[in-house]
Design a protein around this motif. Structure first.
Motif, PDB file in Angstrom:
ATOM      1  N   ILE A  51     114.210  21.747 -88.370  1.00  0.00           N
ATOM      2  CA  ILE A  51     114.742  21.970 -87.016  1.00  0.00           C
ATOM      3  C   ILE A  51     115.678  20.831 -86.627  1.00  0.00           C
ATOM      4  N   THR A  52     116.903  21.191 -86.236  1.00  0.00           N
ATOM      5  CA  THR A  52     117.903  20.200 -85.818  1.00  0.00           C
ATOM      6  C   THR A  52     118.230  20.290 -84.333  1.00  0.00           C
ATOM      7  N   VAL A  53     118.050  21.466 -83.754  1.00  0.00           N
ATOM      8  CA  VAL A  53     118.336  21.674 -82.326  1.00  0.00           C
ATOM      9  C   VAL A  53     117.193  22.477 -81.724  1.00  0.00           C
ATOM     10  N   CYS A  54     116.771  22.069 -80.532  1.00  0.00           N
ATOM     11  CA  CYS A  54     115.720  22.809 -79.820  1.00  0.00           C
ATOM     12  C   CYS A  54     115.914  22.560 -78.335  1.00  0.00           C
ATOM     13  N   ASN A  55     116.195  23.607 -77.565  1.00  0.00           N
ATOM     14  CA  ASN A  55     116.452  23.385 -76.137  1.00  0.00           C
ATOM     15  C   ASN A  55     115.149  23.439 -75.326  1.00  0.00           C
ATOM     16  N   PRO A  56     115.170  22.961 -74.073  1.00  0.00           N
ATOM     17  CA  PRO A  56     113.943  22.889 -73.263  1.00  0.00           C
ATOM     18  C   PRO A  56     113.231  24.223 -73.075  1.00  0.00           C
ATOM     19  N   SER A  57     113.982  25.338 -73.063  1.00  0.00           N
ATOM     20  CA  SER A  57     113.346  26.639 -72.843  1.00  0.00           C
ATOM     21  C   SER A  57     112.356  26.988 -73.942  1.00  0.00           C
TER      22      SER A  57
ATOM     23  N   ASN B 246     105.076  27.172 -74.898  1.00  0.00           N
ATOM     24  CA  ASN B 246     104.019  26.214 -74.544  1.00  0.00           C
ATOM     25  C   ASN B 246     103.842  25.133 -75.612  1.00  0.00           C
ATOM     26  N   LEU B 247     104.943  24.559 -76.062  1.00  0.00           N
ATOM     27  CA  LEU B 247     104.904  23.496 -77.067  1.00  0.00           C
ATOM     28  C   LEU B 247     105.050  22.135 -76.399  1.00  0.00           C
ATOM     29  N   PRO B 248     104.458  21.087 -76.971  1.00  0.00           N
ATOM     30  CA  PRO B 248     104.654  19.727 -76.423  1.00  0.00           C
ATOM     31  C   PRO B 248     106.119  19.348 -76.491  1.00  0.00           C
ATOM     32  N   TYR B 249     106.624  18.728 -75.437  1.00  0.00           N
ATOM     33  CA  TYR B 249     108.051  18.407 -75.354  1.00  0.00           C
ATOM     34  C   TYR B 249     108.454  17.432 -76.458  1.00  0.00           C
ATOM     35  N   ASP B 250     109.625  17.695 -77.058  1.00  0.00           N
ATOM     36  CA  ASP B 250     110.192  16.847 -78.117  1.00  0.00           C
ATOM     37  C   ASP B 250     109.257  16.703 -79.316  1.00  0.00           C
ATOM     38  N   SER B 251     108.545  17.793 -79.627  1.00  0.00           N
ATOM     39  CA  SER B 251     107.573  17.705 -80.722  1.00  0.00           C
ATOM     40  C   SER B 251     108.023  18.436 -81.972  1.00  0.00           C
ATOM     41  N   VAL B 252     109.247  18.974 -81.982  1.00  0.00           N
ATOM     42  CA  VAL B 252     109.627  19.840 -83.096  1.00  0.00           C
ATOM     43  C   VAL B 252     110.846  19.355 -83.887  1.00  0.00           C
ATOM     44  N   ILE B 253     111.720  18.552 -83.277  1.00  0.00           N
ATOM     45  CA  ILE B 253     112.918  18.101 -83.981  1.00  0.00           C
ATOM     46  C   ILE B 253     112.534  17.349 -85.253  1.00  0.00           C
ATOM     47  N   GLY B 254     113.176  17.729 -86.369  1.00  0.00           N
ATOM     48  CA  GLY B 254     112.922  17.065 -87.638  1.00  0.00           C
ATOM     49  C   GLY B 254     111.784  17.665 -88.435  1.00  0.00           C
TER      50      GLY B 254
ATOM     51  N   SER C 283     109.718  21.107 -90.152  1.00  0.00           N
ATOM     52  CA  SER C 283     109.995  22.428 -90.721  1.00  0.00           C
ATOM     53  C   SER C 283     109.619  23.492 -89.708  1.00  0.00           C
ATOM     54  N   ILE C 284     110.485  24.467 -89.539  1.00  0.00           N
ATOM     55  CA  ILE C 284     110.217  25.500 -88.529  1.00  0.00           C
ATOM     56  C   ILE C 284     108.984  26.318 -88.866  1.00  0.00           C
ATOM     57  N   ASP C 285     108.677  26.455 -90.144  1.00  0.00           N
ATOM     58  CA  ASP C 285     107.488  27.217 -90.531  1.00  0.00           C
ATOM     59  C   ASP C 285     106.205  26.489 -90.173  1.00  0.00           C
ATOM     60  N   ASP C 286     106.291  25.177 -89.949  1.00  0.00           N
ATOM     61  CA  ASP C 286     105.111  24.426 -89.494  1.00  0.00           C
ATOM     62  C   ASP C 286     104.908  24.564 -87.992  1.00  0.00           C
ATOM     63  N   ILE C 287     105.955  24.968 -87.301  1.00  0.00           N
ATOM     64  CA  ILE C 287     105.892  25.081 -85.833  1.00  0.00           C
ATOM     65  C   ILE C 287     105.647  26.525 -85.397  1.00  0.00           C
ATOM     66  N   LEU C 288     106.376  27.462 -86.015  1.00  0.00           N
ATOM     67  CA  LEU C 288     106.285  28.876 -85.637  1.00  0.00           C
ATOM     68  C   LEU C 288     105.797  29.699 -86.817  1.00  0.00           C
ATOM     69  N   VAL C 289     104.747  30.471 -86.592  1.00  0.00           N
ATOM     70  CA  VAL C 289     104.140  31.257 -87.671  1.00  0.00           C
ATOM     71  C   VAL C 289     105.051  32.398 -88.109  1.00  0.00           C
ATOM     72  N   ASN C 290     105.696  33.047 -87.136  1.00  0.00           N
ATOM     73  CA  ASN C 290     106.523  34.225 -87.444  1.00  0.00           C
ATOM     74  C   ASN C 290     108.011  33.937 -87.289  1.00  0.00           C
ATOM     75  N   SER C 291     108.457  32.761 -87.663  1.00  0.00           N
ATOM     76  CA  SER C 291     109.854  32.392 -87.410  1.00  0.00           C
ATOM     77  C   SER C 291     110.849  33.248 -88.188  1.00  0.00           C
ATOM     78  N   ARG C 292     110.500  33.626 -89.433  1.00  0.00           N
ATOM     79  CA  ARG C 292     111.358  34.448 -90.304  1.00  0.00           C
ATOM     80  C   ARG C 292     112.709  33.789 -90.595  1.00  0.00           C
ATOM     81  N   MET C 293     112.849  32.508 -90.275  1.00  0.00           N
ATOM     82  CA  MET C 293     114.118  31.816 -90.515  1.00  0.00           C
ATOM     83  C   MET C 293     114.376  31.615 -92.005  1.00  0.00           C
ATOM     84  N   SER C 294     113.292  31.428 -92.787  1.00  0.00           N
ATOM     85  CA  SER C 294     113.468  31.248 -94.226  1.00  0.00           C
ATOM     86  C   SER C 294     114.093  32.488 -94.851  1.00  0.00           C
TER      87      SER C 294
END
Length: 632
Positions: free
Chosen positions: A216-222, A228-236, A238-249
């Motif tokens: 993850i390189t960009v994540c806006n406040p929305s 319901n994620l902790p603020y500034d907890s996702v940059i850097g 892997s999106i698959d560690d944050i979102l189960v159904n991201s389908r980004m891969s």
């Protein structure tokens, strides 16, 4: 503090830098610093608003490798600088040596061939190699060492002269121009970054961008608020560690977009869109945007209410309901009770009893009061247009269809109430479509195959006898029973004669601002005339006569004669005009003629003698009016 600062430990470069700044017209601060305090000085400049630092040689490299956040521009060593330094060195000795980087030494070789000169050269890559390079050159018995101060300061033998390789005015000008270009580019990039950040911070959609590895390189406040994620907890991460159904891969591997996908993410239902980021046919990353479904539904309701339903609001309230008679109060109680449920209501009663006022009141009492109130007179719209008005149409549905199509009245009433007045006049083909709307809660625009769900409350009204119409086959029985779940019969004015004084006073108060006659009411005899009339037009007719009487009355209190005049030909046969004892000196016909004459003269006065207008008000032909005037 200036936008550009030049830092150097060399005295000779300070004057050159000031001269170069003067020629460029730039405001440049020139400061002499030591190798030891250069970084601290640069941070002070940064703190005070300087945007670019200019330096040269080893000091410039040190600043580049430091933790300052400003760009550093190196003053170049040009061929002119080398040639000038070599010429100066030739005055001090024959055998010249130089230690520097490979890039500088390549320039020396060109000068050697031009001047037919041989110079001892030692190539270095790192500042730590400076002392060894000088020792090596000294062993070759050179007379003069040329180079930057880091090299010349290492010479220990007094027999060897030194000439510092410095930059001329042209080199510093080149550095200043590069610094200005860098400032412009940097400001443009900062502005673009701020704009992008403002957009990302402002939009309600969640936005996540990942690189080609799914980090993850960009994540806006929305994103944080929706999921319901902790603020500034996702940059850097892997999106698959944050979102189960991201389908980004999958998007990264296939390079194919996924649009309008409804899914559950972190316990929240969202509508997501994913697109790959491409450059020269290569996928460099991906972007996902998503909205919470509940928010989309709320926005849809707000849009329908604020844009599509503009003007579709209730115009009447309990203030407009006037009446104390038992039959009328029973109808009001039904309104209050029935308004709390969503069942269809059928209002019945003669023309002019106030069915639309009752419909407005039901809506204002209901839980849908914040939604739209759409009133439709089924008898006023031509049959061939009513279908498109009620259900809407898509572009090209028929000849003359508006570009972009049109939203139907049922859609406009979403989350609110639709009032179908004169429902008994609905064509049979439309009766079937209305039945489907009531049963299924959905509509289909003309020319469209898409079904649009709606949530509306239907209030229908008619002065027709539905049971007789059903019996004769003029109205669908299934639709009648679907409409007649809750019915409210509204009594005629004849059935609530006791309410006429209240209604008259209400109309006087309502009409007074426009008429400006300061009318105080009716005489007892005038009220008796009003209460003895049969009122085929009900409340609407009563209001018209009160308005006319207020205009015609010569006094502040309206008498019976003015009421008879205001009633016109409909009141001429009333028995109240006759003398109870039958001994009126003028006789009944004379009194009738007197009131008719008074009425006609008052009307003519109000229209400034315009006989065409007077005839319209009196409800008689122009020829008849001429005859009556001539007989006065």
């Amino acid at each position: 503090m200036s936008e550009i600062a030049i830092l150097t430990p060399i005295d000779g470069l300070i004057q050159v830098s000031r001269e170069a700044a003067k020629k460029t017209g730039e405001e440049v601060t020139v400061k002499k610093v030591s190798f030891r305090n250069a970084v601290e000085a640069a941070k002070e400049f940064e703190k005070n608003g300087t945007e670019v630092i200019i330096s040269r040689g080893t000091l410039g490299l040190k600043l580049l490798e430091s933790d300052i956040n400003l760009p550093v521009v190196q003053i170049p060593i040009t061929g002119y600088d080398l040639l000038r330094t070599i010429k100066e060195a030739q005055k001090l000795g024959e055998k010249i040596g130089i230690a520097d980087t490979e890039e500088i030494l390549q320039g020396i070789e060109t000068i050697e061939s031009v001047l037919d000169l041989s110079i001892e050269k030692h190539c270095v890559s790192l500042p730590e190699e400076a002392e060894a390079a000088v020792e090596s050159l000294c062993k070759k018995q050179i007379d003069v060492l040329i180079g930057k101060s880091i090299f010349t300061n290492k010479v220990k033998e007094e027999a060897i002269k030194t000439v510092i390789l410095t930059s001329g005015v042209e080199s510093v000008i080149q550095a200043i121009n590069e610094a200005r270009s860098l400032i412009n580019v940097r400001r443009s990039e900062i502005k673009r970054t701020k704009e992008l950040q403002a957009i990302l911070d402002f939009i309600a959609d969640g936005v996540i961008a990942v690189d080609e590895k799914g980090v993850i390189t960009v994540c806006n406040p929305s994103v944080y608020s929706i999921l319901n994620l902790p603020y500034d907890s996702v940059i850097g991460k892997s999106i698959d560690d944050i979102l189960v159904n991201s389908r980004m891969s999958k998007v990264l591997s296939t390079g194919k977009e996924e649009l309008n996908r409804i899914q559950d993410e972190n316990g929240v239902k969202v509508v997501a869109n994913r697109i790959p980021i491409r450059h020269e046919q290569k996928v460099l990353g991906a972007v996902c945007t998503f909205q919470e479904i509940n928010r989309i539904q709320q926005q849809e309701q707000e849009i329908r209410k604020k844009l599509l339903h503009r003007g579709h609001v209730t115009k009447y309230s309990l203030h407009n309901i006037v009446g104390e008679s038992e039959m009328y109060q029973k109808a009001i109680q039904k309104v209050k009770k029935y308004s709390q449920v969503d069942s269809t209501i059928l209002l019945t009663g003669e023309t002019g009893v106030g069915k639309e006022v009752f419909a407005h009141l039901i809506h204002s009492f209901s839980k849908r009061s914040e939604g739209p109130f759409v009133a439709v007179n089924c008898a006023a719209i031509p049959e061939n247009l009513l279908e498109s008005e009620l259900f809407g149409y898509v572009e090209g549905a028929f000849t003359g269809a508006k570009k972009g199509g049109k939203t139907g009245l049922f859609e406009l009433a979403h989350q609110g109430t639709i009032f179908l007045d004169e429902i008994g006049e609905l064509a049979e083909s439309l009766q079937a479509q209305l039945l489907r709307v009531l049963q299924e809660g959905e509509v289909m625009r003309l020319g469209d195959e898409r079904v649009i769900p709606i949530n509306i409350r239907v209030i229908a009204a008619s002065n027709r006898d539905f049971e007789m119409m059903v019996e004769k086959g003029n109205f669908r029985a299934d639709l009648y029973y679907r409409l007649n779940i809750l019915d409210i019969p509204i009594p005629s004015l004849r059935e609530r004669i006791a309410d006429i004084p209240l209604l008259c006073n209400f109309f006087i108060e309502e009409l007074e601002p426009g008429i400006r006659r300061n009318i105080r009411g009716f005489t007892a005899e005038a009220m008796k005339v009003l209460q003895n009339y049969h009122w085929p037009g009900n409340i609407r007719q009563l209001r018209n006569i009160v308005e006319r009487a207020m205009i015609l009355s010569p006094e502040k209190v309206i008498d019976s004669g003015t009421v008879l005049a205001a009633g016109g030909k409909d009141f001429l046969g009333m028995q109240e005009l006759k003398s109870p004892q039958g001994n009126d000196d003028d006789g009944d016909e004379t009194k009738l003629h007197h009131h008719e004459k008074e009425y006609i003269l008052n009307v003519l006065k109000q229209v400034n003698g315009n006989k065409t207008e007077a005839a319209k008000i009196l409800g008689i032909g122009r020829t008849t009016l001429w005859r009556k005037i001539n007989s006065m």
